[in-house]
Design an enzyme around this catalytic site. Structure first.
Site, PDB file in Angstrom:
ATOM      1  N   LYS A   1       0.835  -1.214   0.000  1.00 42.43           N
ATOM      2  CA  LYS A   1       0.000   0.000   0.000  1.00 42.43           C
ATOM      3  C   LYS A   1       0.864   1.257   0.000  1.00 42.43           C
ATOM      4  O   LYS A   1       2.049   1.221   0.367  1.00 42.43           O
ATOM      5  CB  LYS A   1      -0.943   0.026   1.219  1.00 42.43           C
TER       6      LYS A   1
ATOM      7  N   ASN B   1      12.763 -13.803   1.374  1.00 44.39           N
ATOM      8  CA  ASN B   1      13.091 -12.366   1.404  1.00 44.39           C
ATOM      9  C   ASN B   1      13.956 -12.029   2.617  1.00 44.39           C
ATOM     10  O   ASN B   1      14.735 -11.086   2.588  1.00 44.39           O
ATOM     11  CB  ASN B   1      11.845 -11.474   1.466  1.00 44.39           C
TER      12      ASN B   1
ATOM     13  N   SER C   1       7.905 -11.894  -1.613  1.00 43.41           N
ATOM     14  CA  SER C   1       7.283 -10.597  -1.870  1.00 43.41           C
ATOM     15  C   SER C   1       8.063  -9.776  -2.882  1.00 43.41           C
ATOM     16  O   SER C   1       9.296  -9.790  -2.886  1.00 43.41           O
ATOM     17  CB  SER C   1       7.171  -9.804  -0.570  1.00 43.41           C
TER      18      SER C   1
ATOM     19  N   GLY D   1      10.088  -3.669   5.238  1.00 40.78           N
ATOM     20  CA  GLY D   1      10.425  -2.614   6.204  1.00 40.78           C
ATOM     21  C   GLY D   1      10.742  -1.292   5.548  1.00 40.78           C
ATOM     22  O   GLY D   1      11.643  -0.581   5.983  1.00 40.78           O
ATOM     23  N   ALA D   2      10.005  -0.925   4.499  1.00 44.59           N
ATOM     24  CA  ALA D   2      10.302   0.324   3.785  1.00 44.59           C
ATOM     25  C   ALA D   2       9.093   1.254   3.701  1.00 44.59           C
ATOM     26  O   ALA D   2       9.129   2.242   2.975  1.00 44.59           O
ATOM     27  CB  ALA D   2      10.824   0.005   2.386  1.00 44.59           C
ATOM     28  N   GLY D   3       8.006   0.937   4.405  1.00 46.59           N
ATOM     29  CA  GLY D   3       6.858   1.847   4.428  1.00 46.59           C
ATOM     30  C   GLY D   3       5.777   1.513   3.425  1.00 46.59           C
ATOM     31  O   GLY D   3       4.796   2.247   3.294  1.00 46.59           O
TER      32      GLY D   3
ATOM     33  N   GLY E   1       3.967  -1.313   3.443  1.00 49.30           N
ATOM     34  CA  GLY E   1       2.984  -2.261   3.977  1.00 49.30           C
ATOM     35  C   GLY E   1       3.330  -3.717   3.752  1.00 49.30           C
ATOM     36  O   GLY E   1       2.424  -4.558   3.631  1.00 49.30           O
ATOM     37  N   SER E   2       4.633  -4.052   3.749  1.00 48.46           N
ATOM     38  CA  SER E   2       4.981  -5.474   3.546  1.00 48.46           C
ATOM     39  C   SER E   2       4.470  -6.325   4.706  1.00 48.46           C
ATOM     40  O   SER E   2       4.079  -7.472   4.519  1.00 48.46           O
ATOM     41  CB  SER E   2       6.492  -5.657   3.380  1.00 48.46           C
ATOM     42  N   SER E   3       4.456  -5.757   5.921  1.00 47.48           N
ATOM     43  CA  SER E   3       3.994  -6.545   7.071  1.00 47.48           C
ATOM     44  C   SER E   3       2.514  -6.885   6.926  1.00 47.48           C
ATOM     45  O   SER E   3       2.080  -7.992   7.258  1.00 47.48           O
ATOM     46  CB  SER E   3       4.237  -5.799   8.386  1.00 47.48           C
TER      47      SER E   3
ATOM     48  N   ASP F   1      -3.330  -0.608   6.979  1.00 45.92           N
ATOM     49  CA  ASP F   1      -2.527  -1.368   6.010  1.00 45.92           C
ATOM     50  C   ASP F   1      -3.175  -2.710   5.672  1.00 45.92           C
ATOM     51  O   ASP F   1      -3.234  -3.121   4.506  1.00 45.92           O
ATOM     52  CB  ASP F   1      -1.114  -1.623   6.562  1.00 45.92           C
TER      53      ASP F   1
END
Ligand SMILES: Nc1ncnc2c1ncn2[C@@H]1O[C@H](COP(=O)(O)OP(=O)(O)O)[C@@H](O)[C@H]1O
Ligand SMILES: C[C@@](O)(CCOP(=O)(O)O)CC(=O)O
Ligand SMILES: [Mg+2]
Length: 398
Positions: free
Chosen positions: A13, A55, A137, A142-144, A146-148, A206
């Protein structure tokens, strides 16, 4: 459990406005991104549960009998309601998997989220299935972006379907399929629990985008799609400065506790920026004009200043803003900040040569840049032939 292999995917996102403020009940506007996380679930007869997370270079496997002893008692949850993470249960999982619950690292958080969702979802039947779960992925971790949440939505959709709490949708060859609306609501609820493990105190925006995709307004847990929005050209830049959403969200909370009279008006102002952006996008849907872009650009600049005030800026993001502004382009951080990614608004008539020059200078700073289309669809079940061959190749190698 249905003995069949399945692949699901969920999008990342981009938050246009409202990051951090949304954790404190303010409005956020967020859109699905055309980079996705894919999860392959294979039933196995090994009597083990295996997790492959290439990843983050993590490959683990446990005996079912050792996991059986960990099964939680999901008291307090309705039949298929999601269990709130119980700190004692989380501690037990950390001890079991030899993970840190003090200074949680990338690997610990991902493995904890997996174990938490897997054990909680199957605690109802008390029979744990032997499966191999592999996740790959396209999103930077961890880059903003929304991977989590994309990770949690994939886990939730696949494990709830494997358990039978929701039905696997039927995807024709070459196509994808989606779950029914009430099933998506359950998937979203469980994905939020996964996000709680990873973020500590997530707003839920998210995982809502990961579940429904499109363009969403999210306010105090209420999700509404924005149906008529203009096509926006957005340049995404990854500064590659690592950061943790959990740490940044906790930092903002501390600042609010320390300086409530200063912080609360800033959060109110971010809320007003999100509302102004929403009104402008609605106006632009009928006729988009240069004056609208001027407003969107000012909103971006003001929000970026606010995000610096609440302590989630970073010199790498200041550089992004300065480099793009020198080319007449306006940028802000997106997601939790502290490094990670920023967005730059491009006008429909922004010349390619201007974008190219800005991109070249950003790349010279060591950043990655790409122009993206927004509003990607939410969680999907894939037929094998609908998965890109490069993704299938990676997922099939485990
Ligand atoms: N593809 C993935 N494989 C394993 N873990 C992942 C994956 N994507 C995300 N995660 C988990 O999510 C965490 C990143 O979440 P977060 O700090 O919220 O950043 P963001 O959501 O902006 O990418 C990682 O540390 C990891 O635990
Ligand atoms: C900062 C926040 O608003 C968004 C975090 O997004 P990300 O994990 O950085 O992609 C937190 C939240 O809404 O839960
Ligand atoms: Mg996150």
């Amino acid at each position: 459990m249905q003995a069949k292999e399945h692949i699901v995917s969920a999008p990342g996102k981009v938050i246009l406005h409202g990051e951090h403020a949304v954790v404190h009940g303010k409005l956020a506007l967020a859109v699905g991104l055309d980079l996705r996380t894919y999860l392959r679930l294979q039933p196995s007869s090994s009597g083990r549960v295996s997790v492959n997370l290439p990843n983050i270079d993590t490959f683990l496997s446990w005996d079912l009998s050792s996991l059986q002893d960990l099964l939680p008692d999901c008291k307090g949850a309705d039949l298929w309601g999601a269990c709130e993470p119980d700190p004692e249960f989380v501690k037990k999982l950390c001890l079991f998997a030899d993970l840190s619950d003090r200074s949680p690292d990338t690997r610990s958080l991902a493995v904890l989220a997996f174990l938490y969702v897997y054990l909680s979802v199957f605690s109802r039947s008390r029979a744990l299935p032997s499966v191999t779960v592999s996740v790959w992925s396209e999103l930077p971790t961890g880059a903003g972006l929304g991977s989590s949440a994309a990770f949690s939505v994939c886990l939730s959709a696949a494990l709830l379907s494997a358990q039978g709490a929701v039905a696997w949708p039927q995807a024709a060859e070459g196509h994808t399929a989606r779950w029914k609306e009430e099933e998506l609501e359950l998937i979203n609820k469980w994905a939020l629990q996964g996000e709680k493990i990873i973020h500590g105190n997530p707003s839920g925006v998210d995982n809502a985008v990961g579940t429904w995709g499109g363009v969403l307004r999210y306010h105090a847990g209420k999700i509404s799609p924005l149906s008529s929005v203009p096509v926006l050209r957005i340049l995404l830049t990854n500064t590659k400065v690592p950061r943790s959403t959990k740490v940044l969200v906790a930092g903002v909370k501390d600042k609010i506790n320390k300086f409530p009279a200063i912080m609360n008006p800033v959060l109110e102002s971010i809320d007003a920026i999100s509302s102004s952006c929403e009104r402008t996008l609605i106006d632009m849907a009928s006729e988009s004009r240069p004056k609208h872009y001027a407003v969107l650009e000012e909103l971006i600049d003001m929000n970026q200043h606010h995000l610096n005030v609440i302590g989630v800026g970073h010199p790498s993001l200041d550089t992004l803003c300065q480099v793009t502004l020198a080319h007449g382009l306006h940028s802000k951080l997106t997601g939790a900040g502290g490094g990670g990614c920023g967005i730059t608004l491009l006008r429909p008539d922004t010349d390619c040569s201007v974008v190219q020059k800005a991109v070249q200078e950003l790349q010279d700073c060591g950043y990655d840049c790409w122009e993206t289309s927004i509003g990607a669809p939410g969680v999907r079940l894939h037929s094998l032939s609908s998965v890109k061959s490069e993704v299938l190749k990676i997922l099939s190698s485990y």
